[in-house]
Write a protein that holds these residues in place. Sequence first.
Motif, mmCIF file in Angstrom:
data_model
loop_
_atom_site.group_PDB
_atom_site.id
_atom_site.type_symbol
_atom_site.label_atom_id
_atom_site.label_comp_id
_atom_site.label_asym_id
_atom_site.label_seq_id
_atom_site.Cartn_x
_atom_site.Cartn_y
_atom_site.Cartn_z
ATOM 1 N N LEU B 29 0.732 -1.279 -0.088
ATOM 2 C CA LEU B 29 -0.081 0.094 -0.022
ATOM 3 C C LEU B 29 1.118 1.187 -0.002
ATOM 4 O O LEU B 29 1.731 1.148 0.427
ATOM 5 N N SER B 30 0.526 2.349 -0.754
ATOM 6 C CA SER B 30 1.090 3.503 -0.708
ATOM 7 C C SER B 30 0.882 4.364 0.755
ATOM 8 O O SER B 30 1.460 5.116 1.593
ATOM 9 N N ASN B 31 -0.654 4.114 1.210
ATOM 10 C CA ASN B 31 -0.889 4.445 2.572
ATOM 11 C C ASN B 31 -2.087 3.603 3.290
ATOM 12 O O ASN B 31 -2.693 3.028 2.189
ATOM 13 N N ILE B 32 -2.278 3.943 4.454
ATOM 14 C CA ILE B 32 -3.461 3.134 4.872
ATOM 15 C C ILE B 32 -4.414 4.220 5.726
ATOM 16 O O ILE B 32 -3.645 4.935 6.538
ATOM 17 N N GLN B 33 -5.378 4.200 5.684
ATOM 18 C CA GLN B 33 -6.450 4.909 6.307
ATOM 19 C C GLN B 33 -7.346 4.026 7.142
ATOM 20 O O GLN B 33 -7.688 3.079 7.058
ATOM 21 N N TRP B 34 -7.694 4.745 8.410
ATOM 22 C CA TRP B 34 -8.602 3.893 9.238
ATOM 23 C C TRP B 34 -9.807 4.740 9.287
ATOM 24 O O TRP B 34 -9.907 5.926 9.484
ATOM 25 N N TYR B 35 -11.072 4.114 9.483
ATOM 26 C CA TYR B 35 -12.427 4.729 9.566
ATOM 27 C C TYR B 35 -13.321 4.167 10.376
ATOM 28 O O TYR B 35 -13.045 2.870 10.726
ATOM 29 N N LYS B 36 -14.155 5.052 11.078
ATOM 30 C CA LYS B 36 -15.182 4.272 12.088
ATOM 31 C C LYS B 36 -16.532 4.768 11.526
ATOM 32 O O LYS B 36 -16.830 5.606 11.183
ATOM 33 N N GLN B 37 -17.408 3.831 11.594
ATOM 34 C CA GLN B 37 -18.658 3.845 11.203
ATOM 35 C C GLN B 37 -19.613 3.363 12.389
ATOM 36 O O GLN B 37 -19.680 2.218 12.714
ATOM 37 N N ARG B 38 -20.480 4.502 12.748
ATOM 38 C CA ARG B 38 -21.326 4.012 13.889
ATOM 39 C C ARG B 38 -22.781 3.342 13.350
ATOM 40 O O ARG B 38 -22.880 3.532 12.135
ATOM 41 N N PRO B 39 -23.629 2.712 14.234
ATOM 42 C CA PRO B 39 -24.578 1.962 13.721
ATOM 43 C C PRO B 39 -25.467 2.965 12.902
ATOM 44 O O PRO B 39 -25.931 3.991 13.561
ATOM 45 N N GLY B 40 -26.051 2.691 11.668
ATOM 46 C CA GLY B 40 -26.811 3.468 10.813
ATOM 47 C C GLY B 40 -26.125 4.867 10.556
ATOM 48 O O GLY B 40 -26.807 5.648 9.661
ATOM 49 N N GLY B 41 -24.870 4.938 10.574
ATOM 50 C CA GLY B 41 -24.011 6.097 9.804
ATOM 51 C C GLY B 41 -23.091 5.820 8.880
ATOM 52 O O GLY B 41 -23.251 4.868 8.453
ATOM 53 N N HIS B 42 -22.579 6.911 8.389
ATOM 54 C CA HIS B 42 -21.266 6.552 7.230
ATOM 55 C C HIS B 42 -20.101 6.651 7.966
ATOM 56 O O HIS B 42 -19.708 7.052 8.923
ATOM 57 N N PRO B 43 -18.972 6.045 7.122
ATOM 58 C CA PRO B 43 -17.804 5.982 7.623
ATOM 59 C C PRO B 43 -17.411 7.249 7.900
ATOM 60 O O PRO B 43 -17.421 8.289 7.011
ATOM 61 N N VAL B 44 -16.316 7.452 8.820
ATOM 62 C CA VAL B 44 -15.809 8.790 9.315
ATOM 63 C C VAL B 44 -14.369 8.444 9.514
ATOM 64 O O VAL B 44 -13.816 7.654 9.939
ATOM 65 N N PHE B 45 -13.452 9.396 8.889
ATOM 66 C CA PHE B 45 -11.913 9.123 8.786
ATOM 67 C C PHE B 45 -11.572 9.439 10.287
ATOM 68 O O PHE B 45 -11.946 10.372 10.850
ATOM 69 N N LEU B 46 -10.504 8.448 10.517
ATOM 70 C CA LEU B 46 -9.916 8.518 11.894
ATOM 71 C C LEU B 46 -8.334 8.959 11.544
ATOM 72 O O LEU B 46 -7.955 10.052 12.317
ATOM 73 N N ILE B 47 -7.704 8.493 10.786
ATOM 74 C CA ILE B 47 -6.201 8.775 10.551
ATOM 75 C C ILE B 47 -5.731 8.287 9.428
ATOM 76 O O ILE B 47 -6.271 7.354 8.603
ATOM 77 N N GLN B 48 -4.577 8.637 9.041
ATOM 78 C CA GLN B 48 -3.966 8.192 7.881
ATOM 79 C C GLN B 48 -2.298 7.923 8.300
ATOM 80 O O GLN B 48 -1.882 8.715 8.729
ATOM 81 N N LEU B 49 -1.847 6.640 7.792
ATOM 82 C CA LEU B 49 -0.474 6.313 7.911
ATOM 83 C C LEU B 49 0.092 6.086 6.666
ATOM 84 O O LEU B 49 -0.396 5.666 5.634
ATOM 85 N N VAL B 50 1.365 6.738 6.419
ATOM 86 C CA VAL B 50 2.124 6.724 5.255
ATOM 87 C C VAL B 50 3.422 5.762 5.376
ATOM 88 O O VAL B 50 3.654 5.258 4.307
ATOM 89 N N LYS B 51 4.195 6.022 6.324
ATOM 90 C CA LYS B 51 5.458 5.688 6.254
ATOM 91 C C LYS B 51 5.686 4.374 6.819
ATOM 92 O O LYS B 51 4.768 3.640 7.770
ATOM 93 N N SER B 52 6.540 3.150 6.558
ATOM 94 C CA SER B 52 6.567 2.173 6.793
ATOM 95 C C SER B 52 7.081 2.125 8.534
ATOM 96 O O SER B 52 8.052 2.760 8.695
ATOM 97 N N GLY B 53 6.297 1.376 9.080
ATOM 98 C CA GLY B 53 6.677 1.134 10.497
ATOM 99 C C GLY B 53 5.917 2.292 11.439
ATOM 100 O O GLY B 53 6.425 2.169 12.493
ATOM 101 N N GLU B 54 5.385 3.190 10.899
ATOM 102 C CA GLU B 54 4.782 4.332 11.428
ATOM 103 C C GLU B 54 3.828 3.889 12.432
ATOM 104 O O GLU B 54 2.974 2.923 12.327
ATOM 105 N N VAL B 55 3.614 4.753 13.618
ATOM 106 C CA VAL B 55 2.758 4.621 14.690
ATOM 107 C C VAL B 55 2.325 5.985 14.931
ATOM 108 O O VAL B 55 3.202 6.832 15.188
#
Lengths: 117, 113
Positions: B29-55
Amino acid sequence: EAEVAQSPRYKITEKSQAVAFWCDPISGHATLYWYRQILGQGPELLVQFQDESVVDDSQLPKDRFSAERLKGVDSTLKIQPAELGDSAMYLCASSHRDRGPMNTEAFFGQGTRLTVV
Amino acid sequence: GQQVMQIPQYQHVQEGEDFTTYCNSSTTLSNIQWYKQRPGGHPVFLIQLVKSGEVKKQKRLTFQFGEAKKNSSLHITATQTTDVGTYFCAGKTGNFGNEKLTFGTGTRLTIIP
């Protein structure tokens, strides 16, 4: 706060009928996505636009689905004819074009819940 | 085509317990993103990671991107009822101007008060 607008919110249609969904992305967002989400599953990418050009439609069932973004702003997704298996949530999302390490998160609309009967 | 899998599919935890979801991509992957979707809702962005080993950390949430840029994890410490929802990773692949965002299968978190 800017939002992705979708309409209608809900749509009930009979199988074999035509149905269309509309999406207005956040102003200035070059990338527009249409996803289909079946209950309990993750969003499945149907088509992705960069401005007015399709950059990916490999998962779009082209015999019945079509999508356009003629002026690179708002977009329409059409299904004709609708089938029972098309019942799902259709989500539109938009984002800035990739800018290296800067966040390019996708902002989602409320979705259109389609029920085919 | 590219696949992004998440485990577990469901997780029920007691309030205050920790929670972890794992994400694995079939391609780099070039980057990875995380989303949260509440019941009945739509996905909402949490964070994006770009670098290898990134925390990255957001309060009680810790996100990691694997060294090979094919896997990622989300860890929540001391869960609260507000954490309820489905957590999706989304991997970005492709060349500049032609990137594709593929969502994972999701992990649904429920909290027992």
